[in-house]
Design a protein around this motif. Structure first.
Motif, PDB file in Angstrom:
ATOM      1  N   ALA A   2       1.248  -1.676  -0.191  1.00 61.47           N
ATOM      2  CA  ALA A   2      -0.110   0.096  -0.024  1.00 61.47           C
ATOM      3  C   ALA A   2       0.959   0.936  -0.305  1.00 61.47           C
ATOM      4  O   ALA A   2       2.227   1.244   0.623  1.00 61.47           O
ATOM      5  N   TRP A   3       0.182   2.090  -0.779  1.00 65.16           N
ATOM      6  CA  TRP A   3       0.894   3.510  -0.376  1.00 65.16           C
ATOM      7  C   TRP A   3      -0.028   4.359   0.627  1.00 65.16           C
ATOM      8  O   TRP A   3      -0.732   4.236   0.443  1.00 65.16           O
ATOM      9  N   SER A   4       1.225   5.387   1.007  1.00 64.41           N
ATOM     10  CA  SER A   4       0.968   6.110   1.972  1.00 64.41           C
ATOM     11  C   SER A   4      -0.073   7.400   1.273  1.00 64.41           C
ATOM     12  O   SER A   4       0.443   7.145   0.197  1.00 64.41           O
ATOM     13  N   CYS A   5      -1.004   8.068   2.276  1.00 63.85           N
ATOM     14  CA  CYS A   5      -1.560   9.023   1.917  1.00 63.85           C
ATOM     15  C   CYS A   5      -1.149   9.874   0.835  1.00 63.85           C
ATOM     16  O   CYS A   5      -1.533  10.869  -0.170  1.00 63.85           O
ATOM     17  N   GLN A  34      -2.419  -8.547   6.003  1.00 66.50           N
ATOM     18  CA  GLN A  34      -3.282  -7.177   5.483  1.00 66.50           C
ATOM     19  C   GLN A  34      -2.411  -5.786   6.303  1.00 66.50           C
ATOM     20  O   GLN A  34      -1.480  -6.046   7.271  1.00 66.50           O
ATOM     21  N   LEU A  35      -2.003  -4.779   5.205  1.00 70.74           N
ATOM     22  CA  LEU A  35      -1.596  -3.114   5.885  1.00 70.74           C
ATOM     23  C   LEU A  35      -1.924  -2.646   5.131  1.00 70.74           C
ATOM     24  O   LEU A  35      -3.166  -2.139   4.164  1.00 70.74           O
ATOM     25  N   CYS A  36      -2.716  -0.549   5.565  1.00 72.15           N
ATOM     26  CA  CYS A  36      -3.010  -0.203   5.609  1.00 72.15           C
ATOM     27  C   CYS A  36      -2.666   1.184   6.247  1.00 72.15           C
ATOM     28  O   CYS A  36      -2.448   1.092   7.457  1.00 72.15           O
ATOM     29  N   TRP A  37      -2.211   2.293   5.306  1.00 77.09           N
ATOM     30  CA  TRP A  37      -1.740   3.167   6.208  1.00 77.09           C
ATOM     31  C   TRP A  37      -2.826   4.321   6.338  1.00 77.09           C
ATOM     32  O   TRP A  37      -4.525   3.797   5.818  1.00 77.09           O
TER      33      TRP A  37
END
Length: 113
Positions: free
Chosen positions: A29-32, A71-74
């Motif tokens: 995932a890309w950071s915001c 899983q991962l999420c920013w």
């Protein structure tokens, strides 16, 4: 920023491999703000890469889970925080500024039949 990244990849037509994990990767995932890319792996770690101009470099590894990082999420507005979910039935919140786990949340196990 995302539009700029699309243009970089489109115009350069290149791909690159990065050695970050010793086992398969489950999630990326890309950071915001579009400046960091995180990956979570079966090897129980997460890795974060930082994007500077057109170069992606490894910033840090995050260890602490007892099983695969599935899983991962920013954080949607804070580019310094991300969360990982693991097969060890925990969720961890990480801060890239300190490179440490800020909190660990235990979850209930899935029912086995």
């Amino acid at each position: 920023m995302a539009k700029e990244m699309q243009e970089v990849f489109k115009n350069n037509n290149k791909s690159r491999e990065f050695q970050a994990h010793s086992a398969k990767v489950h999630s990326v995932a890309w950071s915001c703000d579009g400046k960091r890319l995180a990956s979570g792996s079966f090897d129980k770690t997460a890795s974060v890469f930082v994007l500077e101009k057109d170069r992606l470099t490894k910033e840090n590894n995050y260890r602490g889970h007892g099983d695969s990082v599935d899983q991962l999420c920013w954080h949607p507005t804070n580019p310094d925080l991300f969360v990982t979910a693991s097969g060890d039935k925990t969720i961890r919140i990480w801060d890239v500024r300190t490179t440490k786990c800020m909190a660990t949340v235990s979850t209930k196990a899935e029912k086995e039949y």
